[in-house]
Design a protein around this motif. Sequence first.
Motif, PDB file in Angstrom:
ATOM      1  N   GLU A 191       0.841  -1.192   0.000  1.00  0.00           N
ATOM      2  CA  GLU A 191       0.000   0.000   0.000  1.00  0.00           C
ATOM      3  C   GLU A 191       0.885   1.255   0.000  1.00  0.00           C
ATOM      4  O   GLU A 191       0.596   2.232  -0.700  1.00  0.00           O
ATOM      5  N   TRP A 192       1.976   1.177   0.778  1.00  0.00           N
ATOM      6  CA  TRP A 192       2.923   2.303   0.791  1.00  0.00           C
ATOM      7  C   TRP A 192       3.471   2.544  -0.615  1.00  0.00           C
ATOM      8  O   TRP A 192       3.609   3.696  -1.043  1.00  0.00           O
ATOM      9  N   GLU A 205      -6.481  11.646  -4.037  1.00  0.00           N
ATOM     10  CA  GLU A 205      -5.802  12.472  -3.025  1.00  0.00           C
ATOM     11  C   GLU A 205      -4.761  13.378  -3.688  1.00  0.00           C
ATOM     12  O   GLU A 205      -4.573  14.524  -3.281  1.00  0.00           O
ATOM     13  N   ARG A 206      -4.072  12.842  -4.721  1.00  0.00           N
ATOM     14  CA  ARG A 206      -3.013  13.609  -5.392  1.00  0.00           C
ATOM     15  C   ARG A 206      -3.501  14.288  -6.660  1.00  0.00           C
ATOM     16  O   ARG A 206      -2.693  14.882  -7.402  1.00  0.00           O
ATOM     17  N   GLY A 211       0.943   4.388  -2.739  1.00  0.00           N
ATOM     18  CA  GLY A 211       0.837   5.763  -2.236  1.00  0.00           C
ATOM     19  C   GLY A 211       2.057   6.588  -2.598  1.00  0.00           C
ATOM     20  O   GLY A 211       1.940   7.769  -2.964  1.00  0.00           O
ATOM     21  N   GLU A 212       3.235   5.974  -2.517  1.00  0.00           N
ATOM     22  CA  GLU A 212       4.476   6.696  -2.806  1.00  0.00           C
ATOM     23  C   GLU A 212       4.610   7.004  -4.304  1.00  0.00           C
ATOM     24  O   GLU A 212       5.077   8.079  -4.663  1.00  0.00           O
ATOM     25  N   CYS A 236      -8.262   5.983  -4.276  1.00  0.00           N
ATOM     26  CA  CYS A 236      -8.136   7.007  -3.225  1.00  0.00           C
ATOM     27  C   CYS A 236      -6.810   7.753  -3.326  1.00  0.00           C
ATOM     28  O   CYS A 236      -6.765   8.975  -3.215  1.00  0.00           O
ATOM     29  N   PHE A 237      -5.717   7.010  -3.547  1.00  0.00           N
ATOM     30  CA  PHE A 237      -4.401   7.667  -3.669  1.00  0.00           C
ATOM     31  C   PHE A 237      -4.370   8.607  -4.872  1.00  0.00           C
ATOM     32  O   PHE A 237      -3.830   9.703  -4.799  1.00  0.00           O
ATOM     33  N   THR A 249      -8.296   1.324  -3.045  1.00  0.00           N
ATOM     34  CA  THR A 249      -7.127   1.966  -2.416  1.00  0.00           C
ATOM     35  C   THR A 249      -6.388   2.822  -3.446  1.00  0.00           C
ATOM     36  O   THR A 249      -6.028   3.969  -3.182  1.00  0.00           O
ATOM     37  N   CYS A 268       2.148   7.635  -6.269  1.00  0.00           N
ATOM     38  CA  CYS A 268       1.255   8.786  -6.480  1.00  0.00           C
ATOM     39  C   CYS A 268       1.863  10.065  -5.908  1.00  0.00           C
ATOM     40  O   CYS A 268       1.795  11.135  -6.538  1.00  0.00           O
TER      41      CYS A 268
END
Length: 254
Positions: free
Chosen positions: A68-69, A115-116, A72-73, A111-112, A108, A75
């Motif tokens: 998941e990290w 968010e960005r 997210g990273e 969402c990332f 997930t 993005c």
Amino acid sequence: LEMEADLRRALEREEFCLHYQPKVALATGKIYGAEALLRWRHPERGMVAPGTFIPLAEETGLILPIGEWVIGEVCAQLRRWRDAGLPVLPVAANLSARQFRREDLAETARCFLRERDLEPGLLEMELTESMIMRDPQAAVATMRQFKDLGVTLALDDFGTGYSSLNYLRRFPVDSLKIDRSFISDAADDPSAAAVVTSIVAIAHSLGLQAVAEGVETRRQLDFLRHCGCDSFQGFYFSRPLPAADFAALARQGI
Ligand code: G
Ligand code: G
Ligand code: MN
Ligand code: NA
């Protein structure tokens, strides 16, 4: 199990980072994207390659928060490049089998991206045949969620797994990444060359892109160009690079 405890702490201590390996297009000869590859900056052991800790992360379930990290990273990095006015090219993330089985995976990613404030086409997911073939029906459902979102999909290490052509036809993927074991032998071994030629033909007949990974020599590149392989990745062009170095290279073009 010292390494397991280390791995647990690594996320909190922000010891993971991503390196970016350029992908080069046949049509332009230029960098058009990257694959993000996980690295662990261990305080004592230095840079640890994923091959040494991903199996343990899979076993312990830690691959879920780590994976998941990673998304997210990717993005976050795309957003940093955009905010800096740098070229923003699509980036592919590798998924693990356990992560792929999570029903909320596509959500997930959505969402990332939101968010960005990023176009979903900037994110690509790399899956392997073995991941998909455990439960092809569930896998196709997850793949469809990604496609509906606008995220691109690649079948990684292609040719080493067991997916039948009948399944392949039903997988909503955009590209096949030819495993580097075939590429390394293709320039000298006629049977490896035949496999590469056939994978490119299968990809094109299904309307998919063929991507060669592990391109290390000019001879391999010439052969792949001759086959009509659409894009290339490997040490011949560049190793996986820290984000800043990748951005500098992408800016200058290759
Ligand atoms: O970078 P390197 O060649 O050492 O990578 C080794 C293996 O680790 C490759 O099979 C690659 O797909 C995998 N890998 C690299 N980064 C990630 C990641 O972020 N998540 C997962 N699940 N696997 C990764
Ligand atoms: O399984 P996956 O394709 O995700 O693995 C990518 C891995 O392959 C990374 O660890 C990357 O460092 C490695 N790699 C990338 N290019 C080359 C190459 O040209 N030669 C070799 N031997 N490894 C490569
Ligand atoms: Mn990969
Ligand atoms: Na691969």
